[in-house]
Design an enzyme around this catalytic site. Structure first.
Site, PDB file in Angstrom:
ATOM      1  CE  LYS A  48      34.476  43.499  49.678  1.00 43.04           C
ATOM      2  NZ  LYS A  48      35.365  43.485  50.846  1.00 43.04           N
ATOM      3  CE  LYS A  76      36.614  45.972  47.444  1.00 43.93           C
ATOM      4  NZ  LYS A  76      37.004  45.537  48.739  1.00 43.93           N
TER       5      LYS A  76
HETATM    6  C1  PBG Z   1      38.330  43.004  52.846  1.00 40.26           C
HETATM    7  C2  PBG Z   1      38.577  43.675  51.546  1.00 40.26           C
HETATM    8  C3  PBG Z   1      38.822  43.127  50.278  1.00 40.26           C
HETATM    9  C4  PBG Z   1      39.114  44.207  49.437  1.00 40.26           C
HETATM   10  C5  PBG Z   1      39.003  45.364  50.196  1.00 40.26           C
HETATM   11  N1  PBG Z   1      38.642  45.015  51.502  1.00 40.26           N
HETATM   12  C6  PBG Z   1      38.910  41.724  49.828  1.00 40.26           C
HETATM   13  C7  PBG Z   1      37.726  40.863  49.776  1.00 40.26           C
HETATM   14  O1  PBG Z   1      36.604  41.257  50.084  1.00 40.26           O
HETATM   15  O2  PBG Z   1      37.938  39.701  49.441  1.00 40.26           O
HETATM   16  C8  PBG Z   1      39.487  44.124  47.985  1.00 40.26           C
HETATM   17  C9  PBG Z   1      40.277  45.278  47.470  1.00 40.26           C
HETATM   18  C10 PBG Z   1      40.967  45.043  46.161  1.00 40.26           C
HETATM   19  O3  PBG Z   1      40.779  44.022  45.486  1.00 40.26           O
HETATM   20  O4  PBG Z   1      41.733  45.930  45.781  1.00 40.26           O
HETATM   21  N2  PBG Z   1      37.180  42.270  52.964  1.00 40.26           N
END
Ligand code: PBG
Length: 323
Positions: free
Chosen positions: A195, A248
């Site tokens: 991520k 992601k």
């Molecule tokens: C929680 C999380 C996030 C997203 C999914 N889980 C936000 C982040 O990490 O700031 C983003 C999902 C999206 O942008 O659709 N940490």
């Protein structure tokens, strides 16, 4: 044996031929729809930057889940927006927290719908970071305890899959141990293994009210410049017991999806995040892109790169367009 013996256009000549030789499929069953759950009753609060998406109270979300299930969509992933936040993210791991209650209600109404829960703290902390803040940084090992308690409480409520998205080191092992100790050895972990610290999460943070109040997430989420590091992240999560892995964002990271597909045999997911969704919606809204074709092309490309399933805000559109 090149031209004129070979003519690539032969197999493109009709829709039937194209369908016969198509290499990559896309179905609603490959898609997981993210939902944002808020407190209250009969609440549907549209998210300005994500047209068609809304924060929903549990009763409204249940009706939405009935629809999602009837469309053949693969499942949902839940994000909670609690009414109060604190330093210790206590709403994240409370047995009667917003996500826990939503899981119970959804599983009661639509038992066959696959329910994934996002395991993270950023929606529940007053400062918006993904864990315990000590000296202006997120403390890894305290956060593991919160994550484990969240995951166990989600599964106790009925979640089918837990998906940690925080990027703390060791969270998959900690959650696996916690689930096993709590009597849930059979619940799979879908790890947000690679991520990135991405600007494409912008609209989500409006949706989930989880913008960090100071600093950013670069001390725990990955540097977008790094690909080999993503392979190390994934390998570690696999070693710790992840059952499925995720990359992601998806569209800007197709190379990472492909590398992961080539190296790991676990089921692989990808998250077409809020910013990817909003860009397409904005361009289509201006008449600059054909919405339906762009949806299918963007998602087919993510599948072609190697993702087995996709978390996407377009899940209902996929059901409408290809079934
Ligand atoms: C929680 C999380 C996030 C997203 C999914 N889980 C936000 C982040 O990490 O700031 C983003 C999902 C999206 O942008 O659709 N940490």
């Amino acid at each position: 044996m090149a031209f004129p013996i070979q003519r690539m256009r032969r197999t493109r000549a009709s829709a039937e031929l194209r369908s016969l030789v198509r290499e990559t499929g896309l179905n609603a069953g490959d898609c997981i729809m993210p939902l944002f759950i808020c407190t209250g009753e009969d609440v549907r609060r549209e998210i300005g930057s994500m047209p068609g998406n809304a924060q929903m109270s549990i009763d409204v979300a249940v009706r939405e889940c009935e629809l999602i299930h009837s469309l053949g969509i693969g499942g949902i992933i839940l994000f909670g927006i609690p009414s109060t936040k604190d330093e210790d993210a206590s709403g994240a791991y409370h047995d009667h927290g917003i996500v826990q209650e939503a899981v119970r209600a959804i599983k009661r109404a639509v038992p066959k719908l696959l329910v994934v829960t996002d395991v993270c703290n950023c929606e529940y902390t007053s400062h918006g970071h993904c864990g315990k803040v000590i000296d202006n940084d997120v403390d890894n090992d305290t956060t593991l305890d919160w994550l484990t308690r969240s995951a166990v409480s989600h599964v106790r409520a009925g979640a089918d899959i837990v998906a940690p998205s925080d990027m703390m080191d060791g969270r998959v092992a900690a959650i696996r141990r916690g689930l096993d100790d709590a009597g849930f050895p059979n619940t799979p972990i879908l790890s947000y293994a690679a991520k990135y610290a991405s600007a494409f999460y912008g609209p989500f943070r409006e949706a989930a009210e989880s913008t960090p109040q100071f600093g950013d997430r670069r001390s725990y989420q990955m540097d977008p410049a790094n690909a080999r590091e993503a392979m190390r992240e994934i390998a570690l999560d696999v070693e710790e017991g992840a059952d499925m892995i995720m990359v992601k964002p998806a569209g800007p990271y197709l190379d990472i999806i492909r590398m992961a597909r080539d190296r790991f045999d676990l089921p692989l997911g990808a998250y077409q995040v809020s910013g990817e969704f909003s860009m397409i919606m904005a361009a289509a809204g201006n008449g600059w892109l054909d919405l339906d074709r762009t949806i299918i092309e963007s998602l087919t490309s993510i599948r072609r790169a190697g993702a087995d399933f996709i978390l996407t805000y377009f899940a209902k559109d996929v059901a409408r367009l290809v079934g």
